[in-house]
Design a protein around this motif. Structure first.
Motif, short mmCIF file in Angstrom:
data_model
loop_
_atom_site.label_atom_id
_atom_site.label_comp_id
_atom_site.label_asym_id
_atom_site.label_seq_id
_atom_site.Cartn_x
_atom_site.Cartn_y
_atom_site.Cartn_z
N ASN A 167 -23.26 -4.29 4.09
CA ASN A 167 -24.73 -4.26 4.13
C ASN A 167 -25.30 -2.97 3.56
N LYS A 168 -24.59 -2.40 2.62
CA LYS A 168 -25.05 -1.20 1.93
C LYS A 168 -24.84 -1.36 0.43
N LEU A 169 -25.77 -0.87 -0.35
CA LEU A 169 -25.48 -0.59 -1.74
C LEU A 169 -24.92 0.82 -1.78
N VAL A 170 -23.73 0.94 -2.35
CA VAL A 170 -23.05 2.24 -2.41
C VAL A 170 -22.91 2.63 -3.87
N LYS A 171 -23.37 3.80 -4.23
CA LYS A 171 -23.23 4.25 -5.61
C LYS A 171 -21.74 4.34 -5.96
N ARG A 172 -21.35 3.61 -6.98
CA ARG A 172 -19.92 3.57 -7.32
C ARG A 172 -19.42 4.92 -7.82
N ASP A 173 -20.18 5.59 -8.69
CA ASP A 173 -19.75 6.89 -9.21
C ASP A 173 -19.61 7.91 -8.08
N TRP A 174 -20.51 7.86 -7.12
CA TRP A 174 -20.45 8.77 -5.97
C TRP A 174 -19.19 8.51 -5.16
N LEU A 175 -18.91 7.24 -4.92
CA LEU A 175 -17.71 6.89 -4.14
C LEU A 175 -16.45 7.35 -4.85
N ILE A 176 -16.34 7.07 -6.13
CA ILE A 176 -15.12 7.39 -6.86
C ILE A 176 -14.96 8.90 -7.04
N SER A 177 -16.05 9.59 -7.37
CA SER A 177 -15.95 11.04 -7.59
C SER A 177 -15.57 11.79 -6.32
N ASN A 178 -15.86 11.20 -5.16
CA ASN A 178 -15.50 11.82 -3.88
C ASN A 178 -14.25 11.18 -3.25
#
Length: 324
Positions: A167-178
């Motif tokens: 139930n969230k939109l998660v920024k993909r670049d943010w997830l991968i970079s972290n």
């Protein structure tokens, strides 16, 4: 691609139709590009066959494709496979026994465009009992949405947000970079992920609107809801959290309060079980030996070893104000 919806599939033949059709029946404008990645985690029923049959007769705008694991690897591994395959700017995780409202993606994506800095765009979900009754994950409807891009406020409020990645939109670049992939081979992976994401988030927006965007089924036979072997689940939960706590880069005030709440829950439940009581003291000792643990942390944690834990937790939380 704007949004990648990721659905792990494992032994959900009774629910996969509702889940998948809720995704395929989304109403969104033609300028939004959406893909759906279904991950076959090698279950023993015909869930995947049902999903493939539904998709074979679908001709709408959502692009669908399957990933097939060589063997059953668990939900974390399935989500990670979907993340690596995804091409969307945002990721949306949905468990295959749940379903979403027909305007879920449109509603959350509108918030993402309104607040482009937000790394998490969170909808309002409802827990759905088998008898059809629902209750919300967020009860405060005093505002339509809450946005934070102030790091101090974001951190202070983070642990009051729904922890689950669905139930969230998660920024993909943010997830991968972290490197916020899900830890594999464990249950309670949502808790582990949320504790790690705390150190990376700088901004979020949450919708408080009703009707809901996501419906979470509380199944009595699910991993999280089953009443069988509660003691083992408590020990597994503790082991997962201790791993997250021990690998955290630092323990600030908000994070320490989360540890205090965890020690409180263990202390409360240790009364009826020698195994959990022993586990509580082992967790306490392990936390005090972590490099992040200062003298002040140890004093705070010591309160949680004492009797009358409700009173002690209140005192410990007050003392947490001394931690930066």
């Amino acid at each position: 691609m704007d949004i990648s919806i990721i659905i792990p599939i494992y032994n959900v033949r009774e629910y996969i139709k509702d889940c998948l059709e809720s995704v395929l029946n989304q109403r969104f404008s033609s300028d939004i590009a959406v893909e759906c990645i279904l991950v076959d985690d090698r279950g023993s029923d015909d869930s995947v066959s049902i999903a493939k049959s539904i998709i074979s007769s679908y001709s709408g705008p959502v692009e669908c494709r399957f990933i097939t694991h060589e063997k059953n690897s668990g939900q974390s591994a399935a989500r990670n496979s979907g993340i690596r395959e995804a091409s969307g700017k945002y990721l949306f995780f949905i468990d295959s026994d749940d379903y979403i409202s027909e305007d879920c993606i449109e509603q959350l994506y509108a918030l993402a465009k309104k607040y482009p800095q937000a790394e998490l765009i969170i909808g309002n979900a409802a827990y759905l009992h088998e008898n059809g009754t629902t209750f919300p994950t967020i009860s405060d409807n005093s505002a339509k949405e809450v946005y934070s891009n102030n790091i101090r406020n974001t951190k202070a409020n983070y642990f009051h947000l729904p922890i689950a990645p669905w139930n969230k939109l998660v920024k993909r670049d943010w997830l991968i970079s972290n490197s916020l992939f899900f830890k594999e081979g464990i249950i309670y992976e949502d808790n582990h992920w949320a504790l790690r994401a705390y150190f990376c988030i700088t901004s979020y927006v949450i919708s408080l609107k009703i009707p809901y965007t996501y419906f979470y089924r509380q199944r009595p036979d699910s991993t999280m809801s089953s009443a069988s072997n509660k003691e083992k689940k408590m020990l597994d939960y503790g082991a997962v959290l201790r791993d997250a706590f021990s690998t955290a880069p630092y323990w600030d005030r908000n994070y320490t309060i989360k540890i205090v709440e965890y020690l409180f829950s263990l202390n409360i439940q240790s009364g009826g079980s020698k195994e959990i009581k022993d586990f509580f003291y082992s967790q306490y000792t392990a936390l005090c030996s972590c490099t992040q643990c200062t003298k002040l942390h140890k004093i705070v944690f010591a309160y949680m070893r004492c009797s009358r834990p409700w009173l002690r937790m209140g005192i410990a939380k007050i003392m947490c104000r001394l931690i930066k």
